[in-house]
Scaffold this motif. Sequence first.
Motif, short mmCIF file in Angstrom:
data_model
loop_
_atom_site.label_atom_id
_atom_site.label_comp_id
_atom_site.label_asym_id
_atom_site.label_seq_id
_atom_site.Cartn_x
_atom_site.Cartn_y
_atom_site.Cartn_z
N ASN A 169 1.03 -1.11 -0.05
CA ASN A 169 -0.01 0.08 0.12
C ASN A 169 1.02 1.34 -0.14
OD1 ASN A 169 -2.44 -1.39 -0.09
ND2 ASN A 169 -2.62 -1.35 2.24
N ASN A 170 1.89 1.22 0.82
CA ASN A 170 2.75 2.44 0.88
C ASN A 170 3.48 2.70 -0.42
OD1 ASN A 170 2.15 2.97 3.58
ND2 ASN A 170 4.03 1.98 4.25
N GLU A 171 3.98 1.47 -1.17
CA GLU A 171 4.62 1.45 -2.42
C GLU A 171 3.52 2.19 -3.53
OE1 GLU A 171 5.83 -2.49 -2.54
OE2 GLU A 171 7.64 -2.05 -1.25
N ARG A 172 2.35 1.53 -3.44
CA ARG A 172 1.45 2.05 -4.18
C ARG A 172 1.12 3.62 -4.07
NH1 ARG A 172 -1.09 -2.70 -4.03
NH2 ARG A 172 -2.47 -2.08 -2.06
N HIS A 173 0.98 3.90 -2.90
CA HIS A 173 0.85 5.42 -2.76
C HIS A 173 1.99 6.18 -3.31
CE1 HIS A 173 -0.85 8.87 -0.39
NE2 HIS A 173 0.51 8.98 -0.01
N LEU A 174 3.14 5.86 -3.01
CA LEU A 174 4.29 6.58 -3.39
C LEU A 174 4.28 6.58 -4.97
CD1 LEU A 174 7.25 5.16 -1.07
CD2 LEU A 174 6.13 7.37 -1.03
N SER A 175 3.93 5.53 -5.61
CA SER A 175 3.95 5.45 -7.32
C SER A 175 2.86 6.25 -7.56
CB SER A 175 3.55 3.88 -7.41
OG SER A 175 3.40 3.87 -8.85
N ASP A 176 1.88 6.40 -6.88
CA ASP A 176 0.75 7.19 -7.44
C ASP A 176 0.98 8.96 -7.06
OD1 ASP A 176 -0.83 5.11 -7.99
OD2 ASP A 176 -2.09 5.21 -6.01
N ARG A 177 1.84 9.03 -6.11
CA ARG A 177 2.22 10.43 -5.81
C ARG A 177 3.18 10.83 -6.94
NH1 ARG A 177 4.89 11.94 -0.17
NH2 ARG A 177 3.68 10.07 0.04
N ARG A 178 4.14 9.84 -7.26
CA ARG A 178 5.16 10.23 -8.21
C ARG A 178 4.57 10.52 -9.69
NH1 ARG A 178 7.78 5.35 -7.93
NH2 ARG A 178 8.68 5.89 -5.66
N GLN A 183 1.51 11.25 -10.10
CA GLN A 183 0.80 12.72 -9.88
C GLN A 183 1.56 13.93 -10.16
OE1 GLN A 183 -2.50 13.02 -9.85
NE2 GLN A 183 -2.00 15.18 -10.59
N ASN A 184 2.97 13.83 -9.56
CA ASN A 184 3.96 14.89 -9.66
C ASN A 184 4.54 15.01 -11.09
OD1 ASN A 184 3.96 15.55 -6.98
ND2 ASN A 184 5.66 14.15 -6.45
N GLU A 185 4.63 13.55 -11.84
CA GLU A 185 5.05 13.79 -13.28
C GLU A 185 3.90 14.37 -14.14
OE1 GLU A 185 5.93 9.61 -14.05
OE2 GLU A 185 7.64 9.55 -12.72
N ASN A 186 2.64 13.93 -13.77
CA ASN A 186 1.63 14.81 -14.61
C ASN A 186 1.58 16.13 -14.45
OD1 ASN A 186 0.79 12.27 -15.67
ND2 ASN A 186 -0.58 11.66 -14.16
N ASP A 187 1.89 16.56 -13.18
CA ASP A 187 1.51 18.04 -12.88
C ASP A 187 2.90 18.72 -13.66
OD1 ASP A 187 -0.47 17.48 -11.22
OD2 ASP A 187 0.74 17.72 -9.29
N GLU A 188 3.86 18.01 -13.46
CA GLU A 188 5.06 18.68 -14.34
C GLU A 188 4.81 18.74 -15.82
OE1 GLU A 188 9.05 17.11 -13.36
OE2 GLU A 188 8.39 17.09 -11.21
#
Length: 148
Positions: free
Chosen positions: A120-129, A131-136
Amino acid sequence: MTKSERLKPVAQIAESREREAARIMAEQQQHLEQQIQRLEELRNYRSEYAQRMQDAGCQGIDAGQMVEYGNFIRRLDEGAQFQLQKIEEARRLLDIRTREWRALHTKTEALNKVVDRFQNNERHLSDRREQNENDERAQYRRRDFHDK
């Protein structure tokens, strides 16, 4: 390799040990049931034999035959007593096997929860990463759009 991937083999080994303990516990339960069944058979046979002795006594048998009936019934009683001891031993072993399985089950559940938490933590980090890439990317597109 992620934490969850490194821990999965440990959890799989724990699950394997738990399954083996469950199999052994089931065998011990079956053994106990067989011992109880043997005691029941002994008691039924003793009851039938005692009835035969009583019927023979009513029809008039000699003292020697009566002693033989009595001796045989006494041996059946001794056998039943021995069988009771075997049942108690089987119950004791089942209790041990049950405790062993429970301990392994608890360990397996704990390991699986840790693996799930890591995933779950790994998924959360992957989702956040992601999202950051999409934002960039969106930011670069806006800059490119405004620069033109």
